[in-house]
Design an enzyme around this catalytic site. Structure first.
Site, short mmCIF file in Angstrom:
data_model
loop_
_atom_site.label_atom_id
_atom_site.label_comp_id
_atom_site.label_asym_id
_atom_site.label_seq_id
_atom_site.Cartn_x
_atom_site.Cartn_y
_atom_site.Cartn_z
N ILE A 147 -8.08 4.57 9.62
CA ILE A 147 -8.04 3.85 8.64
C ILE A 147 -7.73 3.20 7.89
O ILE A 147 -6.55 2.92 7.55
CB ILE A 147 -8.34 5.33 7.63
N CYS A 148 -8.03 2.27 7.19
CA CYS A 148 -7.45 0.69 6.51
C CYS A 148 -7.52 0.88 5.02
O CYS A 148 -8.96 1.21 4.16
CB CYS A 148 -8.51 -0.35 7.14
N LEU A 149 -6.50 1.96 4.30
CA LEU A 149 -7.30 1.99 3.37
C LEU A 149 -5.57 2.02 2.40
O LEU A 149 -4.02 2.43 2.82
CB LEU A 149 -7.29 4.48 2.74
N SER A 180 -12.17 -5.95 4.24
CA SER A 180 -10.96 -5.79 4.96
C SER A 180 -11.28 -4.78 6.33
O SER A 180 -10.38 -3.85 6.24
CB SER A 180 -9.50 -4.67 4.09
N ASN A 188 -14.27 -0.18 7.83
CA ASN A 188 -12.67 0.61 7.34
C ASN A 188 -12.40 1.25 7.99
O ASN A 188 -10.67 1.90 8.00
CB ASN A 188 -12.18 0.50 5.90
#
Length: 190
Positions: A89-91, A122, A81
């Site tokens: 950052i994929c959050l 993701s 992520n």
């Protein structure tokens, strides 16, 4: 913008009070811009990131806390992520699940939780995500441990994270009155 400054000043004061309470996170604001912050976070235990110290950079919008900060890793990390080159950052809380109740400190906590519990469906790092999705947990753990040792482990004799921690802690120390943010007067705009 005045409301966002007041909120950031309040968070700064809170961070100063909680320094001892949360030894896994060291947050500091830039000495000339309250909208720029840096954090050092410890890799969570029982993960391939354990023993590492990771640097994050925050760019806080003027609409904060109504809009989330932009956060990215400066330290290279092998995680599904996190984009390997840019540190993006994929959050969800940094995108569509943001709430003004979140603080910069709680964002750091959420990133530490993400480090311990990756979401391979993701991915921003497809190599890392593919290892986990294919069930190659050993391969993922090995690569993540290797990058942690190379990029996030304190190095003796070099200007590494050990010195960065000292530098960040010096920047984060309040002035005599406890209301200075490395040269920023926290009484301004409150």
């Amino acid at each position: 913008m005045q409301a966002s400054r007041a909120r950031l000043f309040k968070e700064y004061k809170e961070v100063q009070r909680e320094k001892v309470a949360d030894p896994d996170i060291q947050l500091a604001c830039d000495d000339t811009n309250i909208f720029k912050w840096t954090a050092l976070i410890k890799g969570p235990s029982e993960t391939p990131f354990e023993g590492g110290v990771f640097q994050l950079v925050f760019s806080v919008p003027e609409q904060y806390p109504l809009q989330p900060p932009q956060v990215r890793f400066l330290t290279k990390i092998f995680h599904p992520n996190v984009h390997f080159k840019t540190g993006e950052i994929c959050l969800d809380i940094l995108k569509n699940a943001w709430s003004p109740a979140w603080t910069l400190q709680s964002v750091c906590r959420a990133i530490i939780a993400l480090m311990a519990h990756p979401e391979p469906d993701s991915p921003l790092n497809c190599d890392s995500g593919n290892l986990l999705r294919s069930g190659d947990n050993r391969g993922y753990q090995s690569m993540a441990r290797m990058y942690t040792r190379l990029a996030a482990s304190p190095k003796k004799g070099n200007f590494g994270n050990e010195q960065a921690v000292i530098l960040l802690m010096n920047l984060a120390n309040p002035g005599d009155d406890g209301y200075r943010c490395s040269g920023l007067d926290l009484e301004v705009g409150i």
